[in-house]
Design a protein around this motif. Structure first.
Motif, short mmCIF file in Angstrom:
data_model
loop_
_atom_site.label_atom_id
_atom_site.label_comp_id
_atom_site.label_asym_id
_atom_site.label_seq_id
_atom_site.Cartn_x
_atom_site.Cartn_y
_atom_site.Cartn_z
N LEU A 16 1.04 33.47 -19.04
CA LEU A 16 0.78 34.13 -17.76
C LEU A 16 -0.29 33.35 -17.00
O LEU A 16 -1.32 32.98 -17.56
N ARG A 17 -0.01 33.09 -15.72
CA ARG A 17 -0.97 32.44 -14.82
C ARG A 17 -1.03 33.23 -13.53
O ARG A 17 -0.25 34.14 -13.32
N ARG A 18 -1.96 32.86 -12.67
CA ARG A 18 -2.09 33.49 -11.35
C ARG A 18 -2.15 32.41 -10.29
O ARG A 18 -2.60 31.30 -10.56
N THR A 19 -1.70 32.76 -9.10
CA THR A 19 -1.80 31.83 -7.98
C THR A 19 -3.28 31.65 -7.63
O THR A 19 -4.10 32.52 -7.96
N PRO A 20 -3.66 30.55 -6.95
CA PRO A 20 -5.07 30.32 -6.62
C PRO A 20 -5.72 31.46 -5.84
O PRO A 20 -6.91 31.74 -6.01
N ASP A 21 -4.95 32.15 -5.00
CA ASP A 21 -5.52 33.26 -4.23
C ASP A 21 -5.51 34.57 -5.01
O ASP A 21 -5.89 35.61 -4.49
N ASN A 22 -5.07 34.53 -6.29
CA ASN A 22 -5.05 35.68 -7.18
C ASN A 22 -4.15 36.81 -6.68
O ASN A 22 -4.33 37.97 -7.04
N GLN A 23 -3.17 36.49 -5.85
CA GLN A 23 -2.27 37.50 -5.29
C GLN A 23 -1.00 37.69 -6.11
O GLN A 23 -0.41 38.77 -6.09
N SER A 24 -0.55 36.67 -6.82
CA SER A 24 0.71 36.75 -7.56
C SER A 24 0.51 36.27 -8.99
O SER A 24 -0.28 35.37 -9.25
N SER A 25 1.25 36.89 -9.90
CA SER A 25 1.24 36.43 -11.28
C SER A 25 2.53 35.66 -11.54
O SER A 25 3.58 35.95 -10.98
N ILE A 26 2.44 34.67 -12.42
CA ILE A 26 3.56 33.81 -12.77
C ILE A 26 3.59 33.71 -14.29
O ILE A 26 2.59 33.39 -14.92
N ALA A 27 4.75 33.99 -14.87
CA ALA A 27 4.91 33.84 -16.33
C ALA A 27 6.04 32.86 -16.58
O ALA A 27 6.99 32.77 -15.81
N TRP A 50 8.11 35.84 -11.53
CA TRP A 50 7.00 36.10 -10.61
C TRP A 50 6.66 37.58 -10.54
O TRP A 50 7.52 38.44 -10.71
N ASN A 51 5.40 37.88 -10.27
CA ASN A 51 4.87 39.22 -9.98
C ASN A 51 5.18 40.23 -11.09
O ASN A 51 4.81 40.01 -12.23
N SER A 52 5.84 41.35 -10.78
CA SER A 52 6.06 42.39 -11.79
C SER A 52 6.96 41.90 -12.92
O SER A 52 6.78 42.30 -14.07
N LEU A 53 7.91 41.01 -12.62
CA LEU A 53 8.74 40.44 -13.67
C LEU A 53 7.90 39.58 -14.61
O LEU A 53 8.11 39.59 -15.82
N ALA A 54 6.93 38.87 -14.08
CA ALA A 54 6.03 38.06 -14.90
C ALA A 54 5.26 38.95 -15.87
O ALA A 54 5.15 38.64 -17.07
#
Length: 152
Positions: A16-27, A50-54
């Motif tokens: 799990l990671r996050r975008t630089p602006d901390n708005q979206s999660s990426i798995a 992305w996001n909730s699926l991540a």
């Protein structure tokens, strides 16, 4: 149309990671699936959600799980200076648990017992294909109508 449905085995635990602006999660995790022929090596591809699926991917799926992934393919070219590397990813829209080989947190039941027919299978062990690479396809019933002969 860019659409794919892939049945595969999860090779790595989701990261799990996050975008630089901390708005979206990426798995993302790596999956493996059987080649087109028995002698082909298994193929591997990175699955990205992305996001909730991540968040769902990180919670539910782990190394060794059997999954069905619905999504689209993306091909990126990365310039490495002296050469260009092509990377293929499957951008997931949905991920589902599949099969008895899964280790998902929601899969608390034991795998079904093998039937007597399977236990007495005379197939030599050398010709047995591992469960993670072979999925049987049911043959049509003998009395099933042949829809190819419908005159349209």
């Amino acid at each position: 149309m860019n659409s794919i449905v892939l049945m595969a085995e999860v090779l790595t635990d989701p990261e799990l990671r996050r975008t630089p602006d901390n708005q979206s999660s990426i798995a993302s995790f790596l999956v493996q699936f059987a080649g087109g022929r028995a002698e082909d090596a298994p193929y591997r591809i990175k699955v990205v959600g992305w996001n909730s699926l991540a968040d769902e991917m990180v919670e539910k799926y782990h190394k060794g799980d059997q999954v069905v992934v619905e999504g689209r393919l993306r091909l990126d070219t990365v310039d490495r200076g002296t050469y260009k590397e092509k990377r293929t990813e499957l951008i997931a829209q949905r991920v589902h648990s599949f099969g008895v080989g899964g280790n998902t947190a929601n899969n608390t039941s034991a795998p079904p017992a093998r039937t007597e027919r399977i236990a007495n299978n005379p197939t030599p062990a050398a010709n047995v294909v591992p469960m993670s690479t072979y999925v049987p396809v049911a043959a049509p019933a003998a009395d099933a109508p042949d829809y190819d002969d419908i005159p349209f």
